[in-house]
Design a protein around this motif. Structure first.
Motif, PDB file in Angstrom:
ATOM      1  N   HIS A 119     -13.487  32.510 -14.595  1.00 52.55           N
ATOM      2  CA  HIS A 119     -13.558  31.252 -13.838  1.00 52.55           C
ATOM      3  C   HIS A 119     -12.172  30.627 -13.702  1.00 52.55           C
ATOM      4  CE1 HIS A 119     -17.866  31.249 -13.477  1.00 52.55           C
ATOM      5  NE2 HIS A 119     -18.009  31.378 -14.794  1.00 52.55           N
ATOM      6  N   LEU A 120     -11.382  30.674 -14.780  1.00 52.26           N
ATOM      7  CA  LEU A 120     -10.027  30.124 -14.728  1.00 52.26           C
ATOM      8  C   LEU A 120      -9.148  30.929 -13.777  1.00 52.26           C
ATOM      9  CD1 LEU A 120      -9.454  29.255 -18.499  1.00 52.26           C
ATOM     10  CD2 LEU A 120      -9.802  27.654 -16.600  1.00 52.26           C
ATOM     11  N   LEU A 121      -9.240  32.256 -13.841  1.00 52.50           N
ATOM     12  CA  LEU A 121      -8.455  33.092 -12.929  1.00 52.50           C
ATOM     13  C   LEU A 121      -8.870  32.856 -11.479  1.00 52.50           C
ATOM     14  CD1 LEU A 121      -8.313  36.440 -14.919  1.00 52.50           C
ATOM     15  CD2 LEU A 121      -6.369  34.997 -14.285  1.00 52.50           C
ATOM     16  N   GLY A 122     -10.165  32.710 -11.230  1.00 48.74           N
ATOM     17  CA  GLY A 122     -10.648  32.425  -9.887  1.00 48.74           C
ATOM     18  C   GLY A 122     -10.093  31.115  -9.357  1.00 48.74           C
ATOM     19  N   PHE A 123     -10.047  30.099 -10.218  1.00 47.67           N
ATOM     20  CA  PHE A 123      -9.486  28.800  -9.828  1.00 47.67           C
ATOM     21  C   PHE A 123      -8.006  28.943  -9.502  1.00 47.67           C
ATOM     22  CE2 PHE A 123      -7.227  24.890 -10.951  1.00 47.67           C
ATOM     23  CZ  PHE A 123      -7.815  24.011 -10.047  1.00 47.67           C
ATOM     24  N   VAL A 124      -7.274  29.673 -10.343  1.00 49.89           N
ATOM     25  CA  VAL A 124      -5.842  29.869 -10.103  1.00 49.89           C
ATOM     26  C   VAL A 124      -5.627  30.612  -8.786  1.00 49.89           C
ATOM     27  CG1 VAL A 124      -3.786  31.081 -10.934  1.00 49.89           C
ATOM     28  CG2 VAL A 124      -5.161  29.727 -12.522  1.00 49.89           C
ATOM     29  N   LEU A 125      -6.429  31.659  -8.528  1.00 45.99           N
ATOM     30  CA  LEU A 125      -6.281  32.397  -7.277  1.00 45.99           C
ATOM     31  C   LEU A 125      -6.545  31.511  -6.071  1.00 45.99           C
ATOM     32  CD1 LEU A 125      -7.887  35.865  -8.058  1.00 45.99           C
ATOM     33  CD2 LEU A 125      -5.476  35.347  -7.674  1.00 45.99           C
ATOM     34  N   LYS A 126      -7.530  30.645  -6.190  1.00 42.90           N
ATOM     35  CA  LYS A 126      -7.896  29.775  -5.067  1.00 42.90           C
ATOM     36  C   LYS A 126      -6.801  28.751  -4.791  1.00 42.90           C
ATOM     37  CE  LYS A 126     -11.510  27.266  -5.732  1.00 42.90           C
ATOM     38  NZ  LYS A 126     -12.876  26.750  -5.828  1.00 42.90           N
ATOM     39  N   THR A 127      -6.040  28.392  -5.797  1.00 38.45           N
ATOM     40  CA  THR A 127      -5.031  27.355  -5.628  1.00 38.45           C
ATOM     41  C   THR A 127      -3.652  27.999  -5.509  1.00 38.45           C
ATOM     42  OG1 THR A 127      -4.971  27.044  -8.029  1.00 38.45           O
ATOM     43  CG2 THR A 127      -6.404  25.576  -6.775  1.00 38.45           C
ATOM     44  N   ILE A 128      -2.935  28.110  -6.596  1.00 35.16           N
ATOM     45  CA  ILE A 128      -1.556  28.589  -6.549  1.00 35.16           C
ATOM     46  C   ILE A 128      -1.430  30.111  -6.506  1.00 35.16           C
ATOM     47  CG2 ILE A 128      -0.621  26.529  -7.661  1.00 35.16           C
ATOM     48  CD1 ILE A 128      -0.585  28.094 -10.295  1.00 35.16           C
ATOM     49  N   GLY A 129      -2.491  30.826  -6.844  1.00 39.75           N
ATOM     50  CA  GLY A 129      -2.411  32.283  -6.937  1.00 39.75           C
ATOM     51  C   GLY A 129      -2.536  33.031  -5.633  1.00 39.75           C
ATOM     52  N   ARG A 130      -2.911  32.344  -4.551  1.00 38.17           N
ATOM     53  CA  ARG A 130      -3.078  33.016  -3.256  1.00 38.17           C
ATOM     54  C   ARG A 130      -1.810  33.767  -2.852  1.00 38.17           C
ATOM     55  NH1 ARG A 130      -5.971  32.871   1.574  1.00 38.17           N
ATOM     56  NH2 ARG A 130      -4.641  33.509   3.292  1.00 38.17           N
ATOM     57  N   SER A 131      -0.653  33.152  -3.097  1.00 35.93           N
ATOM     58  CA  SER A 131       0.615  33.780  -2.708  1.00 35.93           C
ATOM     59  C   SER A 131       0.840  35.081  -3.477  1.00 35.93           C
ATOM     60  CB  SER A 131       1.782  32.819  -2.910  1.00 35.93           C
ATOM     61  OG  SER A 131       1.906  32.488  -4.277  1.00 35.93           O
ATOM     62  N   VAL A 132       0.317  35.158  -4.694  1.00 35.58           N
ATOM     63  CA  VAL A 132       0.437  36.396  -5.480  1.00 35.58           C
ATOM     64  C   VAL A 132      -0.352  37.519  -4.803  1.00 35.58           C
ATOM     65  CG1 VAL A 132      -0.080  37.469  -7.707  1.00 35.58           C
ATOM     66  CG2 VAL A 132       0.853  35.153  -7.627  1.00 35.58           C
ATOM     67  N   LEU A 133      -1.578  37.204  -4.363  1.00 33.19           N
ATOM     68  CA  LEU A 133      -2.390  38.200  -3.658  1.00 33.19           C
ATOM     69  C   LEU A 133      -1.750  38.587  -2.328  1.00 33.19           C
ATOM     70  CD1 LEU A 133      -6.101  37.063  -4.139  1.00 33.19           C
ATOM     71  CD2 LEU A 133      -4.949  39.017  -5.173  1.00 33.19           C
TER      72      LEU A 133
END
Length: 153
Positions: A119-133
């Motif tokens: 859940h925490l990783l999903g939240f990070v991906l949705k917010t600041i982590g998109r650029s990583v993907l």
């Protein structure tokens, strides 16, 4: 429980077949094409002509995926097991060929955490982590272009 769906898009000189060949190359050195697929996590459980069952991951995160590339314009990776993602997770690739020889690749990455870490990783991906993907996807397209001798100068 919140699913995180992230849409990524790139236009490339690759054909869908060339990208799919890279996507489904589960040999050593896969991490050169897909940075989130470290060789020490990679295990091919089964592989057929248009499907595979593969465990891959990196950095303490792994998932077992069912790959289905039976449709040359639509490839689906479904999470069947993971230490952080539920079975609602996966990747869907859609390919659109253009008359000028380019191909649009549209990817939807769905991440649904099955535990606190997920859940925490999903939240990070949705917010600041998109650029990583986005960067990882761009790097995979570039690496497969180079492999196919089609990198733009």
């Amino acid at each position: 429980m919140t699913q995180t769906g992230i849409h990524l898009h790139r236009t490339t000189t690759l054909t869908p077949e060339q990208y799919i060949a890279g996507l489904t190359d589960f040999g050593p050195g896969r991490s050169k094409l897909f940075g989130t697929s470290a060789d020490d996590y990679l295990k091919v459980h089964q592989r057929g002509l248009s499907a595979a069952d593969v465990t891959e991951g990196s950095g303490g995160i792994w998932e077992r995926l069912h790959y289905d590339w039976s449709n040359p314009n639509h490839v689906v990776l479904t999470t069947t097991d993971s230490n952080v993602w539920s079975g609602a997770s996966g990747h869907t690739y859609n390919f659109t060929r253009h008359p000028n020889g380019t191909t649009d690749i549209d990817v939807v990455v769905v991440r649904d955490g099955k535990n606190l870490k997920g859940h925490l990783l999903g939240f990070v991906l949705k917010t600041i982590g998109r650029s990583v993907l986005e960067k990882a996807f761009e790097n995979s397209v570039k690496a497969i272009e180079v492999r196919n001798g089609e990198a733009k100068a």
